[in-house]
Design a protein around this motif. Structure first.
Motif, PDB file in Angstrom:
ATOM      1  N   LEU A 244     -10.807  52.150 -25.558  1.00  0.00           N
ATOM      2  CA  LEU A 244     -11.872  52.944 -24.957  1.00  0.00           C
ATOM      3  C   LEU A 244     -13.212  52.264 -25.156  1.00  0.00           C
ATOM      4  CD1 LEU A 244     -12.964  55.603 -23.711  1.00  0.00           C
ATOM      5  CD2 LEU A 244     -13.039  56.533 -26.042  1.00  0.00           C
ATOM      6  N   GLN A 245     -13.391  51.653 -26.307  1.00  0.00           N
ATOM      7  CA  GLN A 245     -14.669  50.998 -26.608  1.00  0.00           C
ATOM      8  C   GLN A 245     -14.964  49.875 -25.614  1.00  0.00           C
ATOM      9  OE1 GLN A 245     -12.327  51.859 -28.738  1.00  0.00           O
ATOM     10  NE2 GLN A 245     -13.320  53.203 -30.241  1.00  0.00           N
ATOM     11  N   LEU A 247     -13.860  49.637 -22.562  1.00  0.00           N
ATOM     12  CA  LEU A 247     -14.175  50.240 -21.267  1.00  0.00           C
ATOM     13  C   LEU A 247     -15.616  50.728 -21.224  1.00  0.00           C
ATOM     14  CD1 LEU A 247     -12.055  52.505 -19.042  1.00  0.00           C
ATOM     15  CD2 LEU A 247     -14.242  53.407 -19.834  1.00  0.00           C
ATOM     16  N   LEU A 248     -16.072  51.364 -22.296  1.00  0.00           N
ATOM     17  CA  LEU A 248     -17.441  51.899 -22.317  1.00  0.00           C
ATOM     18  C   LEU A 248     -18.475  50.785 -22.239  1.00  0.00           C
ATOM     19  CD1 LEU A 248     -17.052  54.683 -25.038  1.00  0.00           C
ATOM     20  CD2 LEU A 248     -17.135  54.971 -22.560  1.00  0.00           C
ATOM     21  N   ARG A 249     -18.207  49.662 -22.870  1.00  0.00           N
ATOM     22  CA  ARG A 249     -19.161  48.546 -22.835  1.00  0.00           C
ATOM     23  C   ARG A 249     -19.321  47.985 -21.423  1.00  0.00           C
ATOM     24  NH1 ARG A 249     -16.087  47.075 -27.556  1.00  0.00           N
ATOM     25  NH2 ARG A 249     -17.287  47.455 -29.478  1.00  0.00           N
ATOM     26  N   LEU A 250     -18.260  48.044 -20.622  1.00  0.00           N
ATOM     27  CA  LEU A 250     -18.263  47.404 -19.310  1.00  0.00           C
ATOM     28  C   LEU A 250     -18.795  48.302 -18.196  1.00  0.00           C
ATOM     29  CD1 LEU A 250     -14.719  45.746 -19.435  1.00  0.00           C
ATOM     30  CD2 LEU A 250     -16.921  44.545 -19.529  1.00  0.00           C
ATOM     31  N   SER A 251     -18.749  49.612 -18.368  1.00  0.00           N
ATOM     32  CA  SER A 251     -18.859  50.539 -17.245  1.00  0.00           C
ATOM     33  C   SER A 251     -20.281  51.014 -16.952  1.00  0.00           C
ATOM     34  CB  SER A 251     -17.972  51.760 -17.497  1.00  0.00           C
ATOM     35  OG  SER A 251     -16.624  51.367 -17.680  1.00  0.00           O
ATOM     36  N   ASN A 270     -18.373  60.754 -28.215  1.00  0.00           N
ATOM     37  CA  ASN A 270     -19.091  61.311 -29.355  1.00  0.00           C
ATOM     38  C   ASN A 270     -20.206  60.366 -29.797  1.00  0.00           C
ATOM     39  OD1 ASN A 270     -17.862  59.231 -31.030  1.00  0.00           O
ATOM     40  ND2 ASN A 270     -15.996  60.459 -30.959  1.00  0.00           N
ATOM     41  N   GLU A 271     -20.854  60.693 -30.904  1.00  0.00           N
ATOM     42  CA  GLU A 271     -21.997  59.911 -31.375  1.00  0.00           C
ATOM     43  C   GLU A 271     -21.604  58.500 -31.811  1.00  0.00           C
ATOM     44  OE1 GLU A 271     -21.832  61.792 -35.916  1.00  0.00           O
ATOM     45  OE2 GLU A 271     -23.636  61.997 -34.687  1.00  0.00           O
ATOM     46  N   GLU A 272     -20.339  58.264 -32.102  1.00  0.00           N
ATOM     47  CA  GLU A 272     -19.904  56.930 -32.510  1.00  0.00           C
ATOM     48  C   GLU A 272     -19.734  55.989 -31.327  1.00  0.00           C
ATOM     49  OE1 GLU A 272     -16.411  57.201 -34.875  1.00  0.00           O
ATOM     50  OE2 GLU A 272     -17.342  58.426 -36.438  1.00  0.00           O
ATOM     51  N   VAL A 273     -19.299  56.507 -30.189  1.00  0.00           N
ATOM     52  CA  VAL A 273     -19.022  55.628 -29.046  1.00  0.00           C
ATOM     53  C   VAL A 273     -20.172  55.575 -28.037  1.00  0.00           C
ATOM     54  CG1 VAL A 273     -16.541  55.967 -29.276  1.00  0.00           C
ATOM     55  CG2 VAL A 273     -17.834  57.428 -27.707  1.00  0.00           C
ATOM     56  N   LEU A 274     -21.040  56.585 -28.019  1.00  0.00           N
ATOM     57  CA  LEU A 274     -22.145  56.561 -27.053  1.00  0.00           C
ATOM     58  C   LEU A 274     -23.048  55.338 -27.193  1.00  0.00           C
ATOM     59  CD1 LEU A 274     -23.221  60.311 -26.727  1.00  0.00           C
ATOM     60  CD2 LEU A 274     -22.475  58.786 -24.888  1.00  0.00           C
ATOM     61  N   PRO A 275     -23.329  54.853 -28.405  1.00  0.00           N
ATOM     62  CA  PRO A 275     -24.164  53.642 -28.513  1.00  0.00           C
ATOM     63  C   PRO A 275     -23.541  52.406 -27.870  1.00  0.00           C
ATOM     64  CG  PRO A 275     -24.139  54.821 -30.603  1.00  0.00           C
ATOM     65  CD  PRO A 275     -23.113  55.471 -29.736  1.00  0.00           C
ATOM     66  N   LEU A 276     -22.241  52.430 -27.601  1.00  0.00           N
ATOM     67  CA  LEU A 276     -21.591  51.293 -26.952  1.00  0.00           C
ATOM     68  C   LEU A 276     -21.871  51.257 -25.452  1.00  0.00           C
ATOM     69  CD1 LEU A 276     -18.058  51.564 -28.632  1.00  0.00           C
ATOM     70  CD2 LEU A 276     -19.978  50.119 -29.340  1.00  0.00           C
ATOM     71  N   CYS A 277     -22.292  52.384 -24.906  1.00  0.00           N
ATOM     72  CA  CYS A 277     -22.462  52.502 -23.461  1.00  0.00           C
ATOM     73  C   CYS A 277     -23.755  51.838 -22.992  1.00  0.00           C
ATOM     74  CB  CYS A 277     -22.489  53.982 -23.050  1.00  0.00           C
ATOM     75  SG  CYS A 277     -21.012  54.898 -23.502  1.00  0.00           S
ATOM     76  N   LYS A 278     -23.760  51.445 -21.735  1.00  0.00           N
ATOM     77  CA  LYS A 278     -24.994  50.972 -21.126  1.00  0.00           C
ATOM     78  C   LYS A 278     -25.990  52.128 -21.092  1.00  0.00           C
ATOM     79  CE  LYS A 278     -22.637  47.626 -18.117  1.00  0.00           C
ATOM     80  NZ  LYS A 278     -22.423  47.173 -16.719  1.00  0.00           N
ATOM     81  N   PRO A 279     -27.280  51.859 -21.266  1.00  0.00           N
ATOM     82  CA  PRO A 279     -28.273  52.943 -21.324  1.00  0.00           C
ATOM     83  C   PRO A 279     -28.270  53.834 -20.081  1.00  0.00           C
ATOM     84  CG  PRO A 279     -29.228  50.894 -22.100  1.00  0.00           C
ATOM     85  CD  PRO A 279     -27.886  50.541 -21.544  1.00  0.00           C
TER      86      PRO A 279
END
Length: 472
Positions: A244-245, A247-251, A270-279
């Motif tokens: 999942l991590q 995927l979140l970095r790429l999307s 959640n709060e752990e994976v949201l920082p991995l996302c594009k802004p």
């Protein structure tokens, strides 16, 4: 090395083709295993009594022949105690499930409104309708992608709540104002953006195709991908990630299509994976509200670390009213077509189980689809998944000089299901049931199926023994 790689590729392809062939053969056998066609019975013959909750599509109920089935939401209108339950969104309570109920059919994919764990303990299979509303959900997801991209909702609200109150109904002024204000709602095109699809089942696979049709790059993640689901995917036209991590970095857009499982998918975002996302990533959730941690979303918005929109057809107590939360009514399956498809699939699945004992599309029982019945009597046994049960059953039947023509057994978790075809009808079916329950304490329930309306065993509602009901 190239030769070895080609050999490995060919071997994998052959294995996949064999698996596809095996699956096709199983589906072919299942199609043959249809409920028996019988002549229209006299009014005195019994019918399968089905209690309905909610308004079930008439086209779905039409799949249940009126000469064989009596369906009503009122117990007073049923000829017998209910033998099955059909529902949509009604929150089923245990006290609404009579001891005579053989199964529960949900017209839809989710079963959060059914106490599935308790039904399993009572030996009652719960059916759902995977894929019946998938196209309807896919279309809403496609709409959600565009709503997140172009300020459509915000623009419509601006015209209604700001422009019209300020300039009135003077058309020329309204026309000039909305042309001038269009700059307030500049968006982005989706072509060339990356769509991340979490969950590649019936809905997810269709969303993948929709994203590709929009010109998007598509990445997917599903740790529990089945062979059937894999065959629906477009192969090399999409990319699958290992986590999942990743995927979140790429999307640029992430859409969620996983079931809600408290210990697995609760607050998956959640709060752990949201920082991995594009802004500026936009998040879509047309699965279940509990999959997303609303407090974490609000915290990310408040801190400025994430500025994308969240589109969902569920309310969220942390986010209700926030300008970046596009909250829709729960519209995913709210189309006439989806309701008809779901009701028809639920009716077909329920009918197959009641008349033949076959199980498919169950969320708590193993799928077990035998060939056409061999012999005059079929015994369907629900029992605990413990060693030695099958031996106890067949051993006792053998001691009674009963010839077994066919037997099948499968299990999932703590529950098991066995089908035994007998060459001849036993002279005392009820006595045989009680004797089996006596020698096999793991049995939860059992029922005999005969040829519909040809004899007593073929009458709906007969020879159904439930241990927990008889022990009260």
């Amino acid at each position: 090395e190239p030769v070895h790689a080609m050999h490995s590729y060919t071997k994998n392809k052959i294995e996949l083709l064999r698996a596809m062939l095996k699956e096709a053969e199983a589906e072919s056998e299942a199609e043959k295993q249809t409920p028996e066609q019988v002549e229209q019975p006299a009014a005195s013959l019994r019918k399968f009594a089905v209690r309905t909750f909610n308004a079930i599509s008439p086209l779905g109920l039409a799949r249940l022949p009126k000469e064989l089935y009596a369906c009503s939401g009122s117990l007073a209108e049923l000829p017998d105690e209910p033998m099955a339950i059909m529902l949509r969104s009604h929150k089923l309570k245990e006290e609404e499930v009579a001891p005579t109920v053989r199964c529960v059919a949900r017209c839809g994919a989710g079963t959060n409104n059914i106490p599935v764990a308790r039904m399993t303990e009572l030996g009652i299979p719960v059916f759902n309708t995977p894929g019946a509303n998938a196209n309807a959900v896919k279309e809403l997801v496609t709409c959600g992608i565009l709503l997140a991209s172009r300020g459509i909702v915000e623009g419509a609200r601006h015209v209604r709540d700001v422009v019209l109150p300020e300039v009135g109904q003077d058309h020329s002024k309204v026309e000039k104002r909305i042309e001038a204000d269009k700059a307030l709602f500049a968006g982005q095109e989706v072509m060339g953006r990356t769509l991340g699809v979490v969950g590649l089942g019936q809905v997810g696979a269709r969303v993948v195709e929709a994203g590709l049709a929009l010109g998007m790059h598509v990445v997917g993640y599903d740790p529990a991908l089945t062979l059937d689901a894999a065959l629906r995917l477009p192969g090399s036209r999409m990319e699958r990630t290992g986590s999942l991590q990743d995927l979140l970095r790429l999307s640029d857009y992430v859409t969620l299509h996983v079931p809600y499982i408290p210990d697995l998918t609760h607050h998956l975002i959640n709060e752990e994976v949201l920082p991995l996302c594009k802004p500026g990533m936009h998040l879509l959730n047309f699965a279940r509200d509990e999959i997303v941690d609303g407090a974490a979303i609000k915290s990310a918005w408040d801190s400025g670390s994430w500025c994308g929109k969240y589109v969902a057809d569920f309310a969220n107590k942390e986010l209700n009213g926030h300008p970046k939360f596009l909250c829709l009514p729960h519209l995913g399956a709210s189309t006439a077509e989806a309701e008809e498809n779901s009701a028809a699939m639920a009716a077909d699945t329920m009918r197959l189980f009641l008349e033949t004992g076959s199980i498919r599309h169950s969320v708590n029982f193993p799928n077990l689809q035998p060939q056409a019945r061999e012999g005059d009597a079929r015994l369907c046994v629900v029992h605990k998944n413990e060693p030695g049960v099958l031996g106890e059953l067949t051993g006792y039947l053998g001691s009674q000089k009963i010839n077994i023509a066919q037997q099948l057994n499968s299990s999932v978790g703590k529950i098991a299901y066995t089908i035994i075809d007998m060459q001849d009808c036993p002279p005392d079916p009820a006595g045989l049931q009680e004797a089996l329950v006596g020698v096999c304490p793991e049995i939860i329930s059992l029922r005999f199926l005969g040829r519909l309306h040809e004899n007593e065993m073929g009458q709906p509602g007969t020879f159904f023994y439930v241990r927990w009901a008889n022990s009260k």
